[in-house]
Scaffold this motif. Structure first.
Motif, short mmCIF file in Angstrom:
data_model
loop_
_atom_site.label_atom_id
_atom_site.label_comp_id
_atom_site.label_asym_id
_atom_site.label_seq_id
_atom_site.Cartn_x
_atom_site.Cartn_y
_atom_site.Cartn_z
N GLU A 117 0.83 -1.21 0.00
CA GLU A 117 0.00 0.00 0.00
C GLU A 117 0.87 1.26 0.00
OE1 GLU A 117 -2.44 -0.64 3.39
OE2 GLU A 117 -3.95 -1.82 2.29
N THR A 118 1.97 1.20 0.74
CA THR A 118 2.90 2.33 0.76
C THR A 118 3.55 2.53 -0.60
OG1 THR A 118 3.37 1.98 3.11
CG2 THR A 118 4.96 3.30 1.87
N LEU A 119 4.01 1.42 -1.20
CA LEU A 119 4.64 1.52 -2.52
C LEU A 119 3.66 2.01 -3.58
CD1 LEU A 119 6.78 -1.77 -2.57
CD2 LEU A 119 7.58 0.57 -2.18
N ALA A 120 2.40 1.56 -3.48
CA ALA A 120 1.39 1.98 -4.46
C ALA A 120 1.15 3.48 -4.41
CB ALA A 120 0.09 1.22 -4.20
N SER A 121 1.30 4.06 -3.25
CA SER A 121 1.09 5.52 -3.12
C SER A 121 2.26 6.32 -3.68
CB SER A 121 0.89 5.88 -1.64
OG SER A 121 2.09 5.66 -0.90
N LEU A 122 3.40 5.65 -3.90
CA LEU A 122 4.59 6.35 -4.38
C LEU A 122 4.95 6.02 -5.82
CD1 LEU A 122 6.93 5.84 -1.27
CD2 LEU A 122 5.70 7.93 -1.88
N ILE A 123 4.58 4.80 -6.28
CA ILE A 123 5.07 4.30 -7.56
C ILE A 123 3.90 4.06 -8.51
CG2 ILE A 123 6.31 2.41 -8.68
CD1 ILE A 123 7.84 2.06 -6.03
N PRO A 124 3.84 4.81 -9.61
CA PRO A 124 2.71 4.67 -10.55
C PRO A 124 2.94 3.64 -11.65
CG PRO A 124 4.02 6.58 -11.13
CD PRO A 124 4.69 5.97 -9.93
N TYR A 125 4.12 3.02 -11.70
CA TYR A 125 4.47 2.12 -12.80
C TYR A 125 4.58 0.68 -12.30
CZ TYR A 125 8.94 3.30 -10.60
OH TYR A 125 9.93 3.52 -9.69
N GLN A 126 4.79 -0.25 -13.25
CA GLN A 126 4.97 -1.65 -12.89
C GLN A 126 6.32 -1.87 -12.21
OE1 GLN A 126 4.37 -3.97 -16.46
NE2 GLN A 126 2.17 -4.16 -16.07
N MET A 127 6.30 -2.58 -11.10
CA MET A 127 7.50 -2.78 -10.31
C MET A 127 8.16 -4.12 -10.64
SD MET A 127 6.23 -1.51 -6.54
CE MET A 127 4.87 -2.71 -6.51
N LYS A 128 9.47 -4.17 -10.42
CA LYS A 128 10.23 -5.41 -10.48
C LYS A 128 10.77 -5.72 -9.09
CE LYS A 128 11.84 -4.85 -15.28
NZ LYS A 128 13.04 -4.71 -16.15
N GLY A 129 10.83 -7.01 -8.77
CA GLY A 129 11.32 -7.38 -7.45
C GLY A 129 10.28 -8.18 -6.71
N GLY A 130 10.03 -7.81 -5.46
CA GLY A 130 9.02 -8.53 -4.71
C GLY A 130 9.05 -8.25 -3.22
N VAL A 131 8.11 -8.89 -2.55
CA VAL A 131 8.04 -8.86 -1.09
C VAL A 131 8.35 -10.26 -0.58
CG1 VAL A 131 6.59 -8.43 0.93
CG2 VAL A 131 6.28 -7.06 -1.14
N GLN A 132 9.23 -10.36 0.37
CA GLN A 132 9.57 -11.65 0.98
C GLN A 132 9.00 -11.67 2.40
OE1 GLN A 132 13.84 -12.09 0.64
NE2 GLN A 132 13.71 -12.59 -1.53
N ASP A 133 7.93 -12.43 2.55
CA ASP A 133 7.24 -12.49 3.85
C ASP A 133 6.78 -13.93 4.06
OD1 ASP A 133 5.95 -11.99 6.20
OD2 ASP A 133 4.51 -10.55 5.39
#
Length: 463
Positions: A143-159
């Motif tokens: 949710e935090t990244l969505a508020s800052l980044i308007p484009y498609q992201m590369k990488g991921g979340v490790q949880d």
């Protein structure tokens, strides 16, 4: 007319070679002398031939391997979060000096208190693969990244909340719900993963290769069952799933371990789930060099171990490689160690050309046979876990911990007796600096947990 040199030598069957070996042993038992019983009840013969491939599903094993046109791997660096400014600088330096992607490990920090705009300054997630390692905070992070980044992201979340639970005893009741929301939230980010299934928690507790494959896959199946109950389709889950494996010092076995997991994963999807698109979802695997085999005595030998581990990972077909600093287990200052770790991957790519061949071990009589044997042994163990009710049930009954503890105990006994050699620890040792043993913090829990171990500690504590 010129004749081939090889025409002078008649082909011989494996039986002929074996009979000659028995003759040369002069009365010694062939099985006891030349057959190696490796960990995981693996039977390693002294030589292999084309005959050993005839009974194997070699085509299926090879088709399950990394399915890309590029043989290369990501040189991925792990960075522990400290402050936004300092961590940002470390990320930029890592990328400048050879890293293709990074993992930011937030450990137990509350990510809602972090200024991500400052942390990601001059870093564009559409160009750089950035992985964020958190504990049960994936949805808040996205949710935090969505508020800052308007484009498609590369990488991921490790949880990996199952691995965290097995290590700490802490498990949130809404973990599955939050993970399902996280997966849905990034469905339009095809190069962004949100489900890590890591075998590190098993490996670092002392698991052998068979156990690491089986227990890692058991966790993956547990995730699939929980997430499909939460309303996700199998395809939605698989698009966002990646595996993590720790790579130890048994060179050929570790090569085969990666290949065996890929083969077994395809088998489980196609046969266990009747999923006819299994070949479209080969296992994505990030390999981590082992901390379990690191030593504080003669610590420079850790560089040698890291190099063979990295080669195993690459030849086995890992998609990404994470090498930790050779001195990370016993020193706070890791600057030089990180540089060496980063350069190992770079040298293997730029000077050893290991990125020029896809599935370099394909067709090797020994590795193909070892891959299949590992997969078969792991499948039997995976079926035992399933019979107990799955990964969580098996862990609550102590099955997983007891099996790993037994392996670790045998290794300790072999190390202290000298039957197992750890270079720089119990042989070829040079005490470059004194080592003080510190007991690990124990977590309180109603069931035994998987604590990270180092095999050399049993010797170091006596130094």
């Amino acid at each position: 007319m010129a004749t081939s040199l090889f025409e002078e030598f008649q082909p011989h069957s494996k039986e002929v070679w074996k009979n000659q070996a028995i003759k040369d042993l002069k009365g010694k038992d062939f099985e006891q002398t030349l057959i190696w019983q490796a960990e995981g009840d693996l039977r390693i013969e002294p030589f292999y031939s084309p005959e050993d491939l005839s009974s194997l599903p070699a085509d299926l094993i090879q088709s399950a391997q990394k399915n890309t046109a590029i043989a290369s791997w990501h040189n991925r660096e792990k960075i522990i979060f400290s402050t936004e400014k300092e961590t940002n600088q470390l990320i930029l330096e890592a990328i400048e000096w050879g890293a293709d992607s990074v993992i930011i490990d937030f450990e137990e920090k509350n990510i809602t208190t972090i200024n991500f705009k400052q942390l990601l300054h001059q870093i564009k997630l559409s160009e750089v693969y950035v992985f964020f390692k958190v504990q049960n905070q994936s949805l808040q992070l996205l949710e935090t990244l969505a508020s800052l980044i308007p484009y498609q992201m590369k990488g991921g979340v490790q949880d990996d909340y199952l691995a965290t639970w097995m290590h700490t005893g802490e498990l949130s009741k809404d973990s599955t719900t939050l993970l399902a929301h996280s997966i849905r939230k990034v469905q339009n980010h095809p190069q962004f993963k949100t489900l890590l299934v890591s075998g590190e928690v098993f490996h670092n507790a002392g698991a052998n290769s068979v156990q690491e494959i089986a227990f890692t896959l058991a966790n993956a199946l547990e995730y699939i069952d929980q997430l499909t109950e939460a309303g996700l389709s199998l395809e939605e889950i698989l698009h966002k799933l990646e595996f993590g494996l720790a790579i130890g010092t048994d060179y050929f076995i570790e090569i085969a371990k990666i290949r065996a997991l890929r083969y077994l994963w395809q088998k489980v999807l196609s046969e266990g789930y009747a999923f006819d698109k299994a070949n479209e979802f080969p296992a994505m695997i990030t390999a981590y060099t082992s901390s379990y085999f690191d030593a504080a005595l003669t610590p420079n030998t850790n560089m040698l171990r890291a190099t063979t581990e990295a080669m195993s990972a690459i030849i086995g077909g890992a998609d990404a490689l994470v090498l930790h600093a050779y001195n990370s287990t016993f020193e706070q200052e890791e600057g030089f160690g990180k540089r060496i770790a980063r350069n190992i991957s770079t040298i293997l790519k730029e000077e050893s050309y290991l990125d020029k061949v896809n599935d370099a071990s394909a067709g090797s009589y020994y590795i193909e046979h070892l891959t299949f044997e590992l997969a078969q042994k792991a499948l039997i163990l995976l079926q035992k876990v399933a019979a107990l009710g799955g990964s969580i049930a098996a862990f609550e009954q102590g099955f997983t911990q007891n099996a790993i503890a037994e392996t670790h105990r045998h290794r300790q006994e072999a190390t202290t007796s000298g039957k197992r050699i750890l270079v720089g620890v119990n042989k070829f040792r040079f005490d470059e600096k004194p080592f003080v043993y510190e007991a690990k913090e124990e977590y309180s829990s109603s069931i035994p947990l998987l604590s990270a171990q180092r095999l050399s500690e049993v010797v170091e504590s006596q130094a």
